[in-house]
Design a protein around this motif. Sequence first.
Motif, PDB file in Angstrom:
ATOM      1  N   ALA A 177     -30.818  -2.387 -31.154  1.00  0.00           N
ATOM      2  CA  ALA A 177     -30.712  -1.039 -31.399  1.00  0.00           C
ATOM      3  C   ALA A 177     -29.351  -0.321 -30.769  1.00  0.00           C
ATOM      4  O   ALA A 177     -29.082   0.556 -31.512  1.00  0.00           O
ATOM      5  N   ARG A 178     -28.448  -1.097 -30.428  1.00  0.00           N
ATOM      6  CA  ARG A 178     -27.181  -0.493 -30.156  1.00  0.00           C
ATOM      7  C   ARG A 178     -26.489  -0.474 -31.763  1.00  0.00           C
ATOM      8  O   ARG A 178     -25.398   0.469 -31.650  1.00  0.00           O
ATOM      9  N   ILE A 179     -26.717  -1.407 -32.599  1.00  0.00           N
ATOM     10  CA  ILE A 179     -26.275  -1.392 -33.928  1.00  0.00           C
ATOM     11  C   ILE A 179     -26.854  -0.221 -34.528  1.00  0.00           C
ATOM     12  O   ILE A 179     -25.999   0.653 -35.402  1.00  0.00           O
ATOM     13  N   GLY A 180     -27.998   0.161 -34.581  1.00  0.00           N
ATOM     14  CA  GLY A 180     -28.603   1.271 -34.824  1.00  0.00           C
ATOM     15  C   GLY A 180     -27.838   2.593 -34.525  1.00  0.00           C
ATOM     16  O   GLY A 180     -27.616   3.435 -35.269  1.00  0.00           O
ATOM     17  N   LEU A 181     -27.654   2.465 -33.049  1.00  0.00           N
ATOM     18  CA  LEU A 181     -27.008   3.954 -32.653  1.00  0.00           C
ATOM     19  C   LEU A 181     -25.410   3.872 -33.154  1.00  0.00           C
ATOM     20  O   LEU A 181     -24.938   4.945 -33.588  1.00  0.00           O
ATOM     21  N   LEU A 182     -24.870   2.758 -33.352  1.00  0.00           N
ATOM     22  CA  LEU A 182     -23.228   2.798 -34.267  1.00  0.00           C
ATOM     23  C   LEU A 182     -23.559   3.550 -35.525  1.00  0.00           C
ATOM     24  O   LEU A 182     -22.788   4.250 -35.887  1.00  0.00           O
ATOM     25  N   MET A 183     -24.587   3.063 -36.100  1.00  0.00           N
ATOM     26  CA  MET A 183     -24.664   3.558 -37.411  1.00  0.00           C
ATOM     27  C   MET A 183     -25.057   4.939 -37.646  1.00  0.00           C
ATOM     28  O   MET A 183     -24.540   5.965 -38.484  1.00  0.00           O
ATOM     29  N   GLN A 184     -25.914   5.256 -36.444  1.00  0.00           N
ATOM     30  CA  GLN A 184     -26.499   6.867 -36.448  1.00  0.00           C
ATOM     31  C   GLN A 184     -25.323   7.817 -35.991  1.00  0.00           C
ATOM     32  O   GLN A 184     -25.337   8.987 -36.541  1.00  0.00           O
ATOM     33  N   ARG A 185     -24.511   7.234 -35.429  1.00  0.00           N
ATOM     34  CA  ARG A 185     -23.304   8.081 -35.117  1.00  0.00           C
ATOM     35  C   ARG A 185     -21.955   7.975 -35.955  1.00  0.00           C
ATOM     36  O   ARG A 185     -20.987   8.045 -35.252  1.00  0.00           O
ATOM     37  N   GLY A 186     -22.326   7.375 -37.209  1.00  0.00           N
ATOM     38  CA  GLY A 186     -21.166   7.603 -38.196  1.00  0.00           C
ATOM     39  C   GLY A 186     -20.170   6.387 -37.877  1.00  0.00           C
ATOM     40  O   GLY A 186     -19.067   6.777 -38.136  1.00  0.00           O
ATOM     41  N   GLY A 187     -20.606   5.407 -37.363  1.00  0.00           N
ATOM     42  CA  GLY A 187     -19.719   4.240 -37.170  1.00  0.00           C
ATOM     43  C   GLY A 187     -18.675   4.131 -36.035  1.00  0.00           C
ATOM     44  O   GLY A 187     -17.790   3.280 -35.731  1.00  0.00           O
ATOM     45  N   ARG A 188     -19.253   5.208 -35.190  1.00  0.00           N
ATOM     46  CA  ARG A 188     -18.317   5.450 -33.923  1.00  0.00           C
ATOM     47  C   ARG A 188     -19.149   4.851 -32.736  1.00  0.00           C
ATOM     48  O   ARG A 188     -20.154   5.114 -32.277  1.00  0.00           O
ATOM     49  N   VAL A 210     -33.376   6.041 -33.378  1.00  0.00           N
ATOM     50  CA  VAL A 210     -33.173   4.668 -33.730  1.00  0.00           C
ATOM     51  C   VAL A 210     -34.282   3.804 -33.348  1.00  0.00           C
ATOM     52  O   VAL A 210     -34.763   3.929 -32.215  1.00  0.00           O
ATOM     53  N   ILE A 211     -34.934   3.160 -34.287  1.00  0.00           N
ATOM     54  CA  ILE A 211     -36.450   2.391 -33.910  1.00  0.00           C
ATOM     55  C   ILE A 211     -35.973   0.952 -34.470  1.00  0.00           C
ATOM     56  O   ILE A 211     -35.732   0.550 -35.536  1.00  0.00           O
ATOM     57  N   VAL A 212     -36.194  -0.151 -33.294  1.00  0.00           N
ATOM     58  CA  VAL A 212     -36.459  -1.535 -33.724  1.00  0.00           C
ATOM     59  C   VAL A 212     -37.593  -1.718 -33.820  1.00  0.00           C
ATOM     60  O   VAL A 212     -38.577  -1.505 -32.981  1.00  0.00           O
ATOM     61  N   ARG A 213     -38.263  -2.638 -34.793  1.00  0.00           N
ATOM     62  CA  ARG A 213     -39.453  -3.409 -34.926  1.00  0.00           C
ATOM     63  C   ARG A 213     -39.165  -4.808 -35.104  1.00  0.00           C
ATOM     64  O   ARG A 213     -38.582  -5.061 -36.260  1.00  0.00           O
TER      65      ARG A 213
END
Length: 375
Positions: A254-265, A343-346
């Motif tokens: 999910a941390r990788i998802g948050l990185l992507m959701q916040r524009g790579g930051r 962000v959703i991990v399955r």
Amino acid sequence: MSLPLLPMFLRGAVLGACLFCLSAAAAEVWPEADWTPASVPAGPSLAAFEAYAFAPRDDLTREGVRSDAVVVIRDGRLIYERYAGPTQVDTPHLAWSVSKSIMACVLGVAFSEGRFQLDDPVQQHYPAFAAHPDIRIRHLLNWSSGLAWQEDYEYAPLKSSVVAMLYTRGRADMAAFVAGFAADAAPGTRFRYSSGDSNVLAASLKQMVGPAYADYPWTALFEPLGIRSAVWERDASGTFVGSSYAYMSARDLARIGLLMQRGGRWKERQLLAPAWLGFVLAPYAGYHPEPGQEDEAAPAGQWWLNRLPGSSARPWPSAPSSTFAALGHWGQALYVLPEQKLVIVRYADDRDGSYRHDEFLKRAIAAFASPEGQP
């Protein structure tokens, strides 16, 4: 400031990074050693979601929807998680082809460090590819190398290029195995999903970063994000199996998802350049869904999109067109919904093809998209 390559739904996130200030930092929530919890949704929408995602599980027949883990992050906070089967909160779960999108993030850091360009010939970074001088890094990222690859799995093992690469003739040096394939199309002219393309990217990274390679996914990506559970298998040549064999816990993915959701930051660091995000989240122009596969997500740069090139059609109609995902065999998924800040991990063990992304996302949006649990 112009961001012509960046998808509209991420421009605000990247501009926010460029204009970062202490007051903005104070307003944002980021995970530290663990995620900050928030109120868990309840009510009929959550019940309907769980009825689909965690239906009664038959481990003998392995039929039906079989979620091993679901973790939901909204605006940087953990609002839901549930586990099933042998998977627990700290289990590094096999990500299968979600590994491709993780490797794309690792490559994105290398790109942002100036180690390569999208139009570099692959052979510049992986000399074993000298027989294919026209194939560029961008072609591998789009799965458009033009190589005569067959991505069949256990249903057609005798003609499967990927089974041969992972388990038989190619397993000692997977990228070299791919380099031996002939081309049956010009690079960049045809989409053909290929775990081989992804593993050549992983081999190219080895020359890009040199002796730092063995630790690079950790120093470049995992450690800055606070990911502690990651395991990544390498073949006998020492190359990460970028197509298939990354493992991490659902909370860490999910941390990788948050990185992507916040524009790579990540906090005050821009780990992924806007130009990189603009490429990997743009639909591959040469993709056209085959009849009967209209519900399949559209390929981008080792990520998958809920929008088709040159069309307003959405493969997953219940989700916004801005939705994107990392997807893997047997139901692995990392969904990013920027508009809902979700962000959703399955993680899963789906075996019979009954799972549907759109049905899962429809119920997830109803349950989690707002503090009241309403869309």
